[in-house]
Design an enzyme around this catalytic site. Structure first.
Site, PDB file in Angstrom:
ATOM      1  N   GLU A  39       0.814  -1.217  -0.132  1.00  0.00           N
ATOM      2  CA  GLU A  39       0.118   0.131  -0.007  1.00  0.00           C
ATOM      3  C   GLU A  39       0.945   1.291  -0.170  1.00  0.00           C
ATOM      4  O   GLU A  39       1.897   1.309   0.747  1.00  0.00           O
ATOM      5  CB  GLU A  39      -0.973  -0.044   1.277  1.00  0.00           C
ATOM      6  CG  GLU A  39      -1.671   1.222   1.221  1.00  0.00           C
ATOM      7  CD  GLU A  39      -2.555   0.996   2.718  1.00  0.00           C
ATOM      8  OE1 GLU A  39      -3.617   1.953   2.767  1.00  0.00           O
ATOM      9  OE2 GLU A  39      -2.237   0.233   3.865  1.00  0.00           O
TER      10      GLU A  39
ATOM     11  N   LYS B 105      -9.181   2.284  -2.716  1.00  0.00           N
ATOM     12  CA  LYS B 105      -9.533   2.112  -1.314  1.00  0.00           C
ATOM     13  C   LYS B 105     -10.951   2.391  -0.835  1.00  0.00           C
ATOM     14  O   LYS B 105     -11.320   3.529  -1.024  1.00  0.00           O
ATOM     15  CB  LYS B 105      -8.457   2.659  -0.156  1.00  0.00           C
ATOM     16  CG  LYS B 105      -8.427   1.725   1.195  1.00  0.00           C
ATOM     17  CD  LYS B 105      -7.355   2.469   1.873  1.00  0.00           C
ATOM     18  CE  LYS B 105      -7.421   1.684   3.449  1.00  0.00           C
ATOM     19  NZ  LYS B 105      -6.128   2.207   4.127  1.00  0.00           N
TER      20      LYS B 105
ATOM     21  N   CYS C  22      -5.845  -2.812   2.303  1.00  0.00           N
ATOM     22  CA  CYS C  22      -5.594  -2.815   3.661  1.00  0.00           C
ATOM     23  C   CYS C  22      -6.788  -2.924   4.684  1.00  0.00           C
ATOM     24  O   CYS C  22      -7.402  -4.149   4.747  1.00  0.00           O
ATOM     25  CB  CYS C  22      -4.728  -1.951   4.248  1.00  0.00           C
ATOM     26  SG  CYS C  22      -3.949  -1.702   5.561  1.00  0.00           S
TER      27      CYS C  22
ATOM     28  N   GLY D  44      22.849  10.006  27.761  1.00  0.00           N
ATOM     29  CA  GLY D  44      23.311  10.022  28.714  1.00  0.00           C
ATOM     30  C   GLY D  44      23.080   8.517  29.604  1.00  0.00           C
ATOM     31  O   GLY D  44      22.002   7.951  29.695  1.00  0.00           O
ATOM     32  N   LEU D  45      24.113   7.997  30.180  1.00  0.00           N
ATOM     33  CA  LEU D  45      24.163   6.761  30.802  1.00  0.00           C
ATOM     34  C   LEU D  45      24.335   6.953  32.255  1.00  0.00           C
ATOM     35  O   LEU D  45      25.455   7.288  32.758  1.00  0.00           O
ATOM     36  CB  LEU D  45      25.562   5.988  30.430  1.00  0.00           C
ATOM     37  CG  LEU D  45      25.505   4.465  30.512  1.00  0.00           C
ATOM     38  CD1 LEU D  45      24.001   3.803  29.720  1.00  0.00           C
ATOM     39  CD2 LEU D  45      26.534   4.024  29.971  1.00  0.00           C
TER      40      LEU D  45
ATOM     41  N   GLY E 159      21.248   3.682  35.746  1.00  0.00           N
ATOM     42  CA  GLY E 159      19.984   2.963  36.047  1.00  0.00           C
ATOM     43  C   GLY E 159      19.675   2.145  34.739  1.00  0.00           C
ATOM     44  O   GLY E 159      20.200   1.907  33.598  1.00  0.00           O
TER      45      GLY E 159
ATOM     46  N   ASP F  75      16.967   2.260  32.684  1.00  0.00           N
ATOM     47  CA  ASP F  75      16.336   2.788  31.221  1.00  0.00           C
ATOM     48  C   ASP F  75      17.421   3.218  30.428  1.00  0.00           C
ATOM     49  O   ASP F  75      17.468   2.768  29.199  1.00  0.00           O
ATOM     50  CB  ASP F  75      15.522   3.970  31.828  1.00  0.00           C
ATOM     51  CG  ASP F  75      14.297   3.676  32.421  1.00  0.00           C
ATOM     52  OD1 ASP F  75      13.753   2.647  32.393  1.00  0.00           O
ATOM     53  OD2 ASP F  75      13.722   4.375  33.469  1.00  0.00           O
ATOM     54  N   SER F  76      18.631   3.925  30.896  1.00  0.00           N
ATOM     55  CA  SER F  76      19.512   4.109  29.989  1.00  0.00           C
ATOM     56  C   SER F  76      20.286   2.884  29.586  1.00  0.00           C
ATOM     57  O   SER F  76      20.743   2.806  28.547  1.00  0.00           O
ATOM     58  CB  SER F  76      20.412   5.254  30.473  1.00  0.00           C
ATOM     59  OG  SER F  76      20.997   4.897  31.851  1.00  0.00           O
TER      60      SER F  76
ATOM     61  N   ASN G 210      15.999  19.973  39.620  1.00  0.00           N
ATOM     62  CA  ASN G 210      15.947  19.679  38.263  1.00  0.00           C
ATOM     63  C   ASN G 210      16.903  20.712  37.192  1.00  0.00           C
ATOM     64  O   ASN G 210      16.939  20.277  36.302  1.00  0.00           O
ATOM     65  CB  ASN G 210      14.425  20.450  37.737  1.00  0.00           C
ATOM     66  CG  ASN G 210      13.459  19.560  38.024  1.00  0.00           C
ATOM     67  OD1 ASN G 210      13.402  18.341  38.281  1.00  0.00           O
ATOM     68  ND2 ASN G 210      12.048  20.117  38.056  1.00  0.00           N
TER      69      ASN G 210
END
Length: 552
Positions: free
Chosen positions: A45, A113, A149, A290-291, A294, A296-297, A373
């Site tokens: 498509e 379509k 589709c 950024g590592l 944790g 997530d990184s 922050n």
């Protein structure tokens, strides 16, 4: 009358707006089909434009350019098999999502379509006009019906085609991934086969486009719902499918049946492919992130290396006085395990300068969230500076739980160009890390083995913006938070339903409050891989200003 029909299926990865590149892919697939003696070569498509084009498809110059490329393909592919390719069609001021059948140097047939999806990531009612229900087209002596589709998810188009003489159904798709979607596709397509008694080809594209990932998984069914051919998910692939005429009509000669991976592998593959294509299609070759030490990184770094290779990934640790030695050790271990570059950029000096600059304005006020922050925003500034200087796209690493409740700093750790785990709840992040440590595949550019240290997976999550900070100081435990968010976001449950399910009303209301007041952050967040039907962006569009709350 011919007793055989060879159909070449091209499960390929187009790029939105790259008309010449897409046409070249189509031409190469046609050449492959021609060499194999195909009667027809089929693409997906809107292949010539790429998919999903959103409002780009309404630009007249773009439509004209796409049309020129289709006509050029018709001339280039005149002396061989028919070529089916999706693209826009403008007629009498109406714009259609169309499927073109090219043969003998011209457009021999055109399908429009009919059913236009207008949910989740699709706005086709806004973009296209609905085509009328039509009949099949002919390729040689064979009559083929091509619901486009969404048309195949409704019974009327396929039944009309069967009633008007279609001998099998060829369905070109631009169907994006969400978790366990193949089961949904099988269910709908088996229903079409049972209703019509016709063989059915479900042809799907692959590749990443912004947040969406098209996972391929093209398959072919014989009457009764028997699976005759299964192409792989996520991989570009060209397959030649043979039909034989029998006393009961056309039947597909059984071919290769690819094994489909489980949901953990498919989710991870989707994140890798979406990141790889986002970089490739936007022109970036390298990334940084950024590592923190944790989880997530750590998983984002692993996804990045699996997508691009360690030589194209820069990991940066930006410690403050609140960064634990264990975080420093874990971050370095991740970078070394993955084999990517690791830079160490302390923020203490910069933070002191900012604090001193603001001191006259904040005099007499107790330090708190603002000062926390500042650390996050300073990290964002430094990472963006490195991104600008080195030409490397910055990744952001917030999971769906954090993004849902705003546990992220806008213009700080939310800074970045893409986020592969944006639709992955925290509890699934833990399990996805364990899956990656235990599994390695040929499509992963990173190393095998335990690349994410168990110490990262097992330790309590923390932002480390103040002494002894833990995520659970501000949020419910993640198993509870994610269960509530799943109810509120993914299942659209009411507060009363969640309380009835056993959650404390005060906790549910707190999560609901955080969810709604964080909409402005999500509005400005980086795009990220869509893994579910309730991802933040096109799937869930809420007003930023919203005073309603569920008091049930």
């Amino acid at each position: 009358m011919a007793d055989t029909f060879r159909l070449t299926l091209a499960q390929l990865n187009p790029t939105v707006g790259a008309l010449s590149d897409n046409a070249a892919k189509a031409r190469a697939a046609w050449e492959e089909g021609k060499a194999a003696g195909a009667n027809m070569v089929a693409l997906t498509e809107m292949f010539i434009t790429g998919y999903n084009t959103q409002d780009l498809i309404m630009k007249p110059a773009f439509i004209e350019d796409a049309t020129r490329h289709i006509m050029a393909l018709a001339k280039d592919c005149a002396d061989g098999p028919a070529l089916g390719i999706g693209g826009p069609f403008l007629e009498d001021g109406k714009l259609y999502n169309a499927y073109f059948i090219l043969k003998d140097g011209k457009v021999k047939s055109r399908v429009l379509k009919h059913h236009l999806p207008n949910e989740t990531v699709f706005d086709e009612v806004r973009l296209f006009d609905s085509g009328s229900l039509g009949g099949p087209y002919s390729v040689g002596e064979t009559r083929i019906g091509s619901p486009i589709c969404e048309d195949a998810w409704h019974e009327d188009v396929a039944e009309t085609l069967e009633e008007t003489g279609a001998e099998f159904l060829l369905i070109p798709n631009g169907s994006p991934y969400f978790r366990n979607k193949m089961d949904v596709r099988y269910g709908h397509m088996v229903a079409r086969v049972v209703e019509t008694g016709l063989p059915l080809v479900y042809l799907n594209m692959i590749g990443g486009q912004d947040d969406q990932v098209f996972d391929g998984g093209t398959f072919v069914l014989n009457p009764g719902g028997e699976l005759a051919v299964q192409m792989p998910v996520f991989d570009e692939s060209v397959s030649h499918v043979d039909f034989k005429r029998t006393d009961d009509g056309w039947r597909v000669v059984p071919g290769e049946i690819a094994t489909l991976p489980d949901e953990w592998e498919q989710d991870y593959r989707a994140m890798v492919e979406s990141l790889r294509d986002y970089l490739r299609k936007t022109g970036f070759e390298k990334i940084l992130l950024g590592l923190s030490g944790g989880i997530d990184s750590a998983i984002v770094a692993t996804i990045a290396v699996d997508a691009l290779g360690a030589e194209n990934v820069r990991c940066v640790m930006l410690p403050s006085e609140y960064t634990a030695q264990s975080s420093l050790d874990d971050a370095k271990d991740v970078a070394e395990n993955l084999g990517c570059r690791y830079d160490f950029v302390p923020i203490a000096e910069g933070r002191a300068a900012i604090t001193n600059t603001l001191a006259p304005f904040f005099e007499g006020m107790a330090p708190g969230l603002t000062e926390e922050n500042i650390q996050s925003r300073l990290r964002g500034l430094l990472l963006m500076a490195m991104s600008n200087k080195f030409g490397e796209m910055l990744l952001t690493t917030g999971n769906k739980s954090e993004i849902a409740v705003g546990y992220a700093t806008i213009y700080g750790d939310m800074a970045g160009g893409y986020n592969p785990i944006k639709d992955l709840y925290k509890t699934r992040v833990f399990e996805q890390c364990r899956w990656r440590n235990a599994n390695h595949r040929s499509w992963m550019a990173g190393p095998a083995g335990e690349v994410i240290p168990v110490s990262i997976i097992d330790k309590p999550p923390t932002a480390e913006l103040r002494e002894d900070q833990k995520d659970e100081d501000s949020l419910p435990p993640y198993d509870i938070l994610d269960a509530i968010l799943t109810g509120l976001v993914d299942e659209e449950k009411s507060v009363a339903e969640l309380v009835e399910a056993g959650f404390e009303r005060e906790t549910v209301k707190k999560v609901e409050h955080l969810l709604y007041i964080s909409e402005y952050k999500r509005f400005q967040s980086a795009p990220g891989t869509r893994l579910t039907k309730h991802a933040f962006w096109l799937d869930r569009r809420y007003p930023i200003v919203n005073r309603w709350r569920d008091d049930s």
